[in-house]
Design a protein around this motif. Sequence first.
Motif, PDB file in Angstrom:
ATOM      1  N   LEU A   1       0.842  -1.198   0.000  1.00  0.00           N
ATOM      2  CA  LEU A   1       0.000   0.000   0.000  1.00  0.00           C
ATOM      3  C   LEU A   1       0.880   1.252   0.000  1.00  0.00           C
ATOM      4  CD1 LEU A   1      -2.865  -1.096   2.388  1.00  0.00           C
ATOM      5  CD2 LEU A   1      -3.061  -0.579  -0.058  1.00  0.00           C
ATOM      6  N   ALA A   2       1.977   1.210   0.749  1.00  0.00           N
ATOM      7  CA  ALA A   2       2.935   2.317   0.718  1.00  0.00           C
ATOM      8  C   ALA A   2       3.600   2.398  -0.653  1.00  0.00           C
ATOM      9  CB  ALA A   2       3.979   2.149   1.827  1.00  0.00           C
ATOM     10  N   TRP A   3       3.903   1.253  -1.229  1.00  0.00           N
ATOM     11  CA  TRP A   3       4.507   1.197  -2.569  1.00  0.00           C
ATOM     12  C   TRP A   3       3.566   1.844  -3.585  1.00  0.00           C
ATOM     13  CZ3 TRP A   3       9.094  -1.662  -3.881  1.00  0.00           C
ATOM     14  CH2 TRP A   3       9.356  -1.763  -5.252  1.00  0.00           C
ATOM     15  N   LEU A   4       2.287   1.458  -3.529  1.00  0.00           N
ATOM     16  CA  LEU A   4       1.291   1.993  -4.457  1.00  0.00           C
ATOM     17  C   LEU A   4       1.122   3.503  -4.281  1.00  0.00           C
ATOM     18  CD1 LEU A   4      -0.892   1.641  -6.610  1.00  0.00           C
ATOM     19  CD2 LEU A   4      -2.476   1.009  -4.771  1.00  0.00           C
ATOM     20  N   GLU A   5       1.063   3.955  -3.047  1.00  0.00           N
ATOM     21  CA  GLU A   5       0.947   5.391  -2.789  1.00  0.00           C
ATOM     22  C   GLU A   5       2.126   6.140  -3.393  1.00  0.00           C
ATOM     23  OE1 GLU A   5       1.399   8.351   0.989  1.00  0.00           O
ATOM     24  OE2 GLU A   5       0.175   6.561   1.318  1.00  0.00           O
ATOM     25  N   THR A   6       3.317   5.603  -3.231  1.00  0.00           N
ATOM     26  CA  THR A   6       4.517   6.228  -3.794  1.00  0.00           C
ATOM     27  C   THR A   6       4.427   6.281  -5.308  1.00  0.00           C
ATOM     28  OG1 THR A   6       5.817   5.385  -1.939  1.00  0.00           O
ATOM     29  CG2 THR A   6       7.041   6.130  -3.891  1.00  0.00           C
ATOM     30  N   LEU A   7       4.011   5.188  -5.928  1.00  0.00           N
ATOM     31  CA  LEU A   7       3.904   5.150  -7.383  1.00  0.00           C
ATOM     32  C   LEU A   7       2.868   6.159  -7.876  1.00  0.00           C
ATOM     33  CD1 LEU A   7       4.740   3.954 -10.075  1.00  0.00           C
ATOM     34  CD2 LEU A   7       3.032   2.147  -9.720  1.00  0.00           C
TER      35      LEU A   7
END
Length: 105
Positions: A60-66
Motif C-alpha cells: 500500500l505504501a509502494w502503491l501510494e509512492t507510485l
Amino acid sequence: MSARPDPVFEAPWHAQVFALTVFLNEAGHFDWPSWTQAFGETLKRHGVSRALDGGDDYFLAWLETLENLLREKGLAEAEAVEAMRAAWETAYLNTPHGSPVKLSR
C-alpha cells in the motif's frame, strides 16, 4: 517430487504494482534512486518503524509512492488516479470472496 517454492508475493496485486513500477523505471520515466528516496519518504510519513514483511502494508505504501510519482511526473492526472482507485474499491467490495476482481467498463 520437488517441493513447490513459496510465492514471492502474497497477493497478485503486489506483483502487478511491483512489475508496473519496474517497467516505468526501465522505460525511463524515473530513475531508481528517485524511486527509493520517494518510497522511503512514504514509509517515514506512515510512521513505519518496524521491518515490513512484504504484505499489504508494504505494498500500500509502494502503491501510494507510485501514484504520487505518476502525478509529479505528469504521467497521470490526479482525477484519473482517484477515479481508478474508486472503481477498484467498488469492484473489490462487490466481488464475492474468492472470485477475481473485475472492473466494469
